[in-house]
Design a protein around this motif. Structure first.
Motif, short mmCIF file in Angstrom:
data_model
loop_
_atom_site.label_atom_id
_atom_site.label_comp_id
_atom_site.label_asym_id
_atom_site.label_seq_id
_atom_site.Cartn_x
_atom_site.Cartn_y
_atom_site.Cartn_z
N ALA A 123 -11.02 22.72 52.87
CA ALA A 123 -10.16 23.62 51.99
C ALA A 123 -9.99 22.69 50.57
O ALA A 123 -9.64 23.22 49.58
CB ALA A 123 -8.74 23.62 52.48
N ASN A 124 -10.39 21.63 50.51
CA ASN A 124 -10.37 20.73 49.28
C ASN A 124 -11.69 20.76 48.53
O ASN A 124 -11.53 20.30 47.38
CB ASN A 124 -10.07 19.26 49.61
N LYS A 125 -12.57 21.39 48.73
CA LYS A 125 -13.88 21.77 47.89
C LYS A 125 -14.23 23.19 48.06
O LYS A 125 -13.58 24.15 48.61
CB LYS A 125 -15.05 21.29 49.07
N PRO A 126 -14.89 23.34 46.66
CA PRO A 126 -14.99 24.86 46.20
C PRO A 126 -15.82 25.23 47.32
O PRO A 126 -16.93 24.61 47.86
CB PRO A 126 -15.74 24.69 44.74
N THR A 127 -16.01 26.48 47.27
CA THR A 127 -17.13 27.27 48.30
C THR A 127 -18.01 28.12 47.47
O THR A 127 -17.46 29.03 46.56
CB THR A 127 -16.23 28.17 49.10
N LEU A 128 -19.29 28.06 47.47
CA LEU A 128 -20.41 28.50 46.78
C LEU A 128 -20.97 29.65 47.73
O LEU A 128 -21.20 29.26 48.90
CB LEU A 128 -21.32 27.47 46.37
N LEU A 129 -21.25 30.73 47.01
CA LEU A 129 -22.30 31.69 47.39
C LEU A 129 -23.49 31.40 47.18
O LEU A 129 -23.71 31.08 46.10
CB LEU A 129 -21.62 33.19 47.07
N MET A 130 -24.55 31.60 48.15
CA MET A 130 -26.04 31.26 47.83
C MET A 130 -26.69 32.36 48.40
O MET A 130 -26.72 32.88 49.43
CB MET A 130 -26.46 29.89 48.49
N LEU A 131 -27.52 32.96 47.56
CA LEU A 131 -28.44 34.24 47.68
C LEU A 131 -29.69 33.83 47.95
O LEU A 131 -30.01 33.02 46.99
CB LEU A 131 -28.34 35.33 46.82
N THR A 132 -30.65 33.66 49.03
CA THR A 132 -31.62 32.77 48.87
C THR A 132 -32.68 33.47 50.09
O THR A 132 -32.49 34.30 50.80
CB THR A 132 -31.09 31.34 49.79
N ASP A 133 -33.83 32.98 49.60
CA ASP A 133 -35.22 33.61 50.44
C ASP A 133 -36.16 32.27 50.93
O ASP A 133 -36.19 31.32 50.16
CB ASP A 133 -35.91 34.46 49.36
N THR A 134 -36.25 32.70 51.83
CA THR A 134 -37.20 31.57 52.58
C THR A 134 -38.49 31.22 52.42
O THR A 134 -39.02 30.19 52.30
CB THR A 134 -37.36 31.84 54.31
N ASN A 135 -38.92 32.08 51.30
CA ASN A 135 -40.21 32.06 50.78
C ASN A 135 -40.14 31.48 49.33
O ASN A 135 -41.36 31.13 48.70
CB ASN A 135 -41.27 33.36 50.76
N CYS A 136 -38.94 31.35 48.83
CA CYS A 136 -38.85 30.89 47.45
C CYS A 136 -38.98 29.31 47.33
O CYS A 136 -37.96 28.59 47.91
CB CYS A 136 -37.67 31.33 46.93
N PRO A 137 -39.82 28.79 46.57
CA PRO A 137 -39.80 27.29 46.53
C PRO A 137 -38.57 26.52 46.10
O PRO A 137 -38.24 25.18 46.43
CB PRO A 137 -41.00 26.96 45.63
N TYR A 138 -37.96 27.14 45.17
CA TYR A 138 -36.54 26.48 44.66
C TYR A 138 -35.57 26.75 45.82
O TYR A 138 -34.82 25.72 45.89
CB TYR A 138 -36.16 27.34 43.35
N CYS A 139 -35.50 27.81 46.48
CA CYS A 139 -34.65 27.85 47.55
C CYS A 139 -34.85 26.94 48.69
O CYS A 139 -34.00 26.06 49.29
CB CYS A 139 -34.62 29.50 48.23
N LYS A 140 -36.23 26.56 49.02
CA LYS A 140 -36.32 25.61 49.83
C LYS A 140 -36.02 24.16 49.30
O LYS A 140 -35.52 23.24 50.40
CB LYS A 140 -38.12 25.37 50.09
N MET A 141 -36.05 24.04 48.24
CA MET A 141 -35.50 22.65 47.63
C MET A 141 -33.74 22.74 47.77
O MET A 141 -33.37 21.52 48.24
CB MET A 141 -35.63 22.57 46.05
N GLU A 142 -33.12 23.72 47.49
CA GLU A 142 -31.80 23.73 47.84
C GLU A 142 -31.45 23.60 49.22
O GLU A 142 -30.44 22.69 49.59
CB GLU A 142 -31.22 25.11 47.55
N ILE A 143 -32.19 24.30 50.26
CA ILE A 143 -31.90 23.91 51.75
C ILE A 143 -32.39 22.63 51.91
O ILE A 143 -31.63 22.09 52.78
CB ILE A 143 -32.64 24.95 52.38
#
Length: 235
Positions: A123-143
Motif C-alpha cells: 500500500a506504500n508503493k504506487p501501482t502502475l498499469l502495464m500494457l504489454t506484448d510478449t513479442n515486443c523487445p522493449y516489453c521483454k526488457m521491462e519483464i
C-alpha cells in the motif's frame, strides 16, 4: 477513417471568432462533406494561466470512427498550440497526454479481473498499469527487470498484442498458468518463460484468440499507439 489533419479543412478566409458556431465556421464545410466528415465541439474550458485563452476540443467523425484535436481560442484569435519558450513544453501535447491517460483509465476500470495480472501488494508503493506484448523487445526488457521494478512499484499487467496470433497464443498460456500461480515469484516465472526470445506457444482455442484480440483492440481504440504502455493508476 484515414487520418485527416484538421488543418486541411480549415478555411483561412473566414473571420475568427470565439463562439462555437464561428469556430466551426473556420472549417471548410465542402471539404468536410467531400470526405464524409462531421465536426463538433465536445469540450471547451478556460486555461488557468491567466492568458485568457480557452482550450477547445474538436471531434471529427466519419460513421462510427472519430478523432479529436485541440485548438486554443481567445477573442478573435485561434492558434493550433501554445508553447512555453522557457520550458519548451507544448500545452497541446500535455492536454493530449492527459486525455489519453483518462481514456485508458476509463477502459481499465471496467476491465475483467481475469485479464489483470497483479504483482506486488504494498500500500506504500504506487501501482502502475502495464500494457504489454510478449513479442515486443522493449516489453521483454521491462519483464526482464520486473523484480527490480517491484522494489518501488506494484504492477497490474494486461496482455495486448501488436504482433497478432503468435503473441495471443503466448498471452493465452500466460493467463492460463498465472491463474494457478501461488505467489508473485511463480507469476514472474510464467511471464519470463513466455517473454524469452525462444518462447513459443500453441493450443489456444479460436474463441480465446478472438477474446484476446478484442482485449487488445479495446486499448488501441482508446488511444495507445505502442507498447509497453505504462501509467500510474493513481493519476
Amino acid at each position: 477513417m484515414k487520418k485527416l489533419l484538421l488543418t486541411s479543412v480549415l478555411s483561412f478566409s473566414a473571420i475568427f471568432a470565439a463562439s462555437n458556431d464561428d469556430i466551426l465556421g473556420l472549417y471548410d464545410k465542402e471539404a468536410l462533406k467531400a470526405h464524409g466528415l462531421t465536426m463538433e465541439i465536445v469540450k471547451r474550458e478556460p486555461l488557468n494561466d491567466g492568458s485568457g485563452f480557452e482550450m477547445v476540443v474538436l471531434k471529427m467523425s466519419q460513421g462510427n470512427m472519430s478523432q479529436e484535436d485541440i485548438i486554443f481560442v481567445k477573442d478573435d484569435i485561434m492558434v493550433q498550440d501554445i508553447v512555453n519558450l522557457k520550458t519548451k513544453k507544448s500545452l497541446k501535447a500535455e492536454f493530449e497526454a492527459d486525455a489519453l491517460l483518462g481514456k485508458i483509465s476509463e477502459v481499465y476500470h471496467k476491465e475483467e479481473p481475469k485479464n489483470i495480472i497483479k504483482l506486488g501488494n504494498d500500500a506504500n508503493k504506487p501501482t502502475l498499469l502495464m500494457l504489454t506484448d510478449t513479442n515486443c523487445p522493449y516489453c521483454k526488457m521491462e519483464i526482464g527487470n520486473i523484480e527490480e521494478s517491484l522494489k518501488t512499484n506494484n504492477y497490474e499487467i494486461i496482455m495486448v498484442s501488436v504482433g497478432g496470433e503468435n503473441s495471443h497464443q503466448k498471452s493465452a498460456k500466460i493467463y492460463e498458468e498465472v491463474a494457478n500461480a501461488k505467489d508473485d515469484a511463480a507469476k514472474i516465472a510464467v511471464l519470463k518463460k513466455y517473454y524469452a526470445e525462444d518462447a513459443s506457444a500453441t493450443g489456444a482455442s479460436e474463441a480465446e484468440l478472438k477474446r484476446l484480440q478484442k482485449l487488445s483492440d479495446k486499448y488501441f481504440a482508446a488511444g495507445i499507439t505502442g507498447v509497453p504502455f505504462i501509467m500510474d493508476l493513481a493519476k
